[in-house]
Design a protein around this motif. Structure first.
Motif, PDB file in Angstrom:
ATOM      1  N   MET A   1       0.807  -1.215   0.000  1.00 29.62           N
ATOM      2  CA  MET A   1       0.000   0.000   0.000  1.00 29.62           C
ATOM      3  C   MET A   1       0.846   1.273   0.000  1.00 29.62           C
ATOM      4  O   MET A   1       0.410   2.299  -0.498  1.00 29.62           O
ATOM      5  N   GLY A   2       2.018   1.227   0.552  1.00 27.37           N
ATOM      6  CA  GLY A   2       2.824   2.443   0.645  1.00 27.37           C
ATOM      7  C   GLY A   2       2.366   3.299   1.809  1.00 27.37           C
ATOM      8  O   GLY A   2       1.527   2.900   2.612  1.00 27.37           O
ATOM      9  N   PRO A   3       2.885   4.514   1.883  1.00 32.39           N
ATOM     10  CA  PRO A   3       2.542   5.373   3.025  1.00 32.39           C
ATOM     11  C   PRO A   3       1.075   5.818   2.973  1.00 32.39           C
ATOM     12  O   PRO A   3       0.496   5.971   1.905  1.00 32.39           O
ATOM     13  N   LEU A   4       0.514   6.037   4.154  1.00 37.24           N
ATOM     14  CA  LEU A   4      -0.854   6.510   4.250  1.00 37.24           C
ATOM     15  C   LEU A   4      -0.952   7.946   3.760  1.00 37.24           C
ATOM     16  O   LEU A   4      -0.033   8.743   3.963  1.00 37.24           O
ATOM     17  N   ARG A   5      -2.045   8.267   3.108  1.00 36.73           N
ATOM     18  CA  ARG A   5      -2.298   9.626   2.633  1.00 36.73           C
ATOM     19  C   ARG A   5      -3.673  10.046   3.138  1.00 36.73           C
ATOM     20  O   ARG A   5      -4.571   9.228   3.268  1.00 36.73           O
ATOM     21  N   MET A   6      -3.827  11.336   3.403  1.00 31.98           N
ATOM     22  CA  MET A   6      -5.101  11.847   3.897  1.00 31.98           C
ATOM     23  C   MET A   6      -5.611  12.924   2.950  1.00 31.98           C
ATOM     24  O   MET A   6      -4.823  13.690   2.408  1.00 31.98           O
ATOM     25  N   PHE A   7      -6.934  12.974   2.791  1.00 36.01           N
ATOM     26  CA  PHE A   7      -7.573  13.939   1.909  1.00 36.01           C
ATOM     27  C   PHE A   7      -8.689  14.650   2.658  1.00 36.01           C
ATOM     28  O   PHE A   7      -9.277  14.101   3.590  1.00 36.01           O
ATOM     29  N   ARG A   8      -8.978  15.844   2.216  1.00 35.74           N
ATOM     30  CA  ARG A   8     -10.077  16.639   2.765  1.00 35.74           C
ATOM     31  C   ARG A   8     -10.785  17.302   1.588  1.00 35.74           C
ATOM     32  O   ARG A   8     -10.160  17.665   0.607  1.00 35.74           O
ATOM     33  N   MET A   9     -12.085  17.472   1.736  1.00 38.09           N
ATOM     34  CA  MET A   9     -12.857  18.160   0.713  1.00 38.09           C
ATOM     35  C   MET A   9     -12.445  19.634   0.730  1.00 38.09           C
ATOM     36  O   MET A   9     -12.513  20.295   1.759  1.00 38.09           O
ATOM     37  N   GLY A  10     -12.005  20.140  -0.420  1.00 38.63           N
ATOM     38  CA  GLY A  10     -11.591  21.531  -0.534  1.00 38.63           C
ATOM     39  C   GLY A  10     -12.774  22.458  -0.727  1.00 38.63           C
ATOM     40  O   GLY A  10     -13.903  22.008  -0.953  1.00 38.63           O
TER      41      GLY A  10
ATOM     42  N   ASP B   1     -13.606  24.166  -3.163  1.00 33.77           N
ATOM     43  CA  ASP B   1     -14.227  24.057  -4.480  1.00 33.77           C
ATOM     44  C   ASP B   1     -14.925  22.710  -4.687  1.00 33.77           C
ATOM     45  O   ASP B   1     -15.415  22.404  -5.773  1.00 33.77           O
ATOM     46  N   GLY B   2     -14.977  21.881  -3.628  1.00 31.80           N
ATOM     47  CA  GLY B   2     -15.661  20.594  -3.710  1.00 31.80           C
ATOM     48  C   GLY B   2     -14.796  19.442  -4.174  1.00 31.80           C
ATOM     49  O   GLY B   2     -15.258  18.327  -4.284  1.00 31.80           O
ATOM     50  N   THR B   3     -13.496  19.708  -4.470  1.00 30.08           N
ATOM     51  CA  THR B   3     -12.607  18.630  -4.896  1.00 30.08           C
ATOM     52  C   THR B   3     -11.855  18.083  -3.696  1.00 30.08           C
ATOM     53  O   THR B   3     -11.683  18.765  -2.682  1.00 30.08           O
ATOM     54  N   MET B   4     -11.408  16.844  -3.815  1.00 25.51           N
ATOM     55  CA  MET B   4     -10.617  16.226  -2.749  1.00 25.51           C
ATOM     56  C   MET B   4      -9.172  16.690  -2.885  1.00 25.51           C
ATOM     57  O   MET B   4      -8.602  16.616  -3.970  1.00 25.51           O
ATOM     58  N   GLN B   5      -8.595  17.165  -1.767  1.00 24.31           N
ATOM     59  CA  GLN B   5      -7.230  17.664  -1.763  1.00 24.31           C
ATOM     60  C   GLN B   5      -6.431  16.950  -0.687  1.00 24.31           C
ATOM     61  O   GLN B   5      -6.901  16.795   0.444  1.00 24.31           O
ATOM     62  N   GLU B   6      -5.239  16.515  -1.049  1.00 18.74           N
ATOM     63  CA  GLU B   6      -4.393  15.830  -0.083  1.00 18.74           C
ATOM     64  C   GLU B   6      -3.919  16.822   0.971  1.00 18.74           C
ATOM     65  O   GLU B   6      -3.571  17.960   0.659  1.00 18.74           O
ATOM     66  N   VAL B   7      -3.920  16.378   2.212  1.00 12.88           N
ATOM     67  CA  VAL B   7      -3.459  17.218   3.325  1.00 12.88           C
ATOM     68  C   VAL B   7      -2.409  16.465   4.121  1.00 12.88           C
ATOM     69  O   VAL B   7      -2.381  15.236   4.112  1.00 12.88           O
ATOM     70  N   GLY B   8      -1.555  17.194   4.798  1.00 13.11           N
ATOM     71  CA  GLY B   8      -0.540  16.579   5.642  1.00 13.11           C
ATOM     72  C   GLY B   8      -1.130  16.190   6.999  1.00 13.11           C
ATOM     73  O   GLY B   8      -2.208  16.647   7.400  1.00 13.11           O
TER      74      GLY B   8
END
Length: 187
Positions: A165-174, A176-183
């Motif tokens: 799977m590799g490292p975990l990544r997190m996303f949040r709804m931006g 503008d309604g798009t999903m954006q990766e966050v730290g």
């Protein structure tokens, strides 16, 4: 709703192809209706199968990524509105431009299968005649593998999946309604 039913729950009994339920389990239910049901919300997967007196009459397994993995027998009446387009998946703005790859969401059908086949739902809205699953008293048993081989193999498989799977990544709804990766520090 299911007088005299015997229910066995074990994730090892949930198969991508329900028709491959081991013969010894089918023999244990000889002469009775056997129902197998499974869902996995992370991958939007659902499966169910029904045997009547040892004969498989319906088996279905599907997910958006895997497609229809198994489709044996005639659809039950409760399935028909799903296959006929009566329960389309509405797109989520910003999530994907592609249409949903199936004519309905497998988990919606899975919940309806639970209701029709067992009389309850887990995540859907209960109807007045539904059994409230949390009110059903059950016995829980833990079966141990005396050799430890089964658990060791399971742990090795989990570790391989984690590596793949590799490292975990997190996303949040931006905004503008798009999903954006966050730290991690932004979560």
């Amino acid at each position: 709703m299911l007088p005299g039913a015997e229910i066995l729950c074990d994730r090892r009994l949930v198969l991508d192809r329900p028709s491959e339920l081991p013969a010894h389990l089918l023999q244990a239910g000889a002469g009775r209706r056997i129902i197998m049901h499974g869902m996995h919300s992370v991958v939007d997967w659902c499966c169910f199968a029904v045997w009547e007196n040892g004969k498989l009459v319906r088996s279905l397994s599907l997910s958006p990524d895997g497609g229809i993995e198994e489709n044996i027998g005639e659809p039950f009446d409760f399935e028909r509105p799903y296959w006929d387009g009566g329960h389309p998946v509405e797109p989520v703005p910003g999530w994907s431009e592609d249409p949903y790859p199936l004519p309905f969401h497998p988990l919606d059908l899975g919940e309806e299968a639970l209701r029709v086949l067992f009389g309850f739902v887990l995540e859907g809205r209960p109807e007045p005649d539904d059994i409230l699953a949390e009110t059903v008293h059950t016995h829980e048993f833990r079966v141990a593998d005396p050799s430890g081989e089964e658990q060791a193999a399971r742990e090795a498989a989990y570790e391989q999946v984690r590596r793949d799977m590799g490292p975990l990544r997190m996303f949040r709804m931006g905004p503008d309604g798009t999903m954006q990766e966050v730290g991690w520090d932004e979560w």
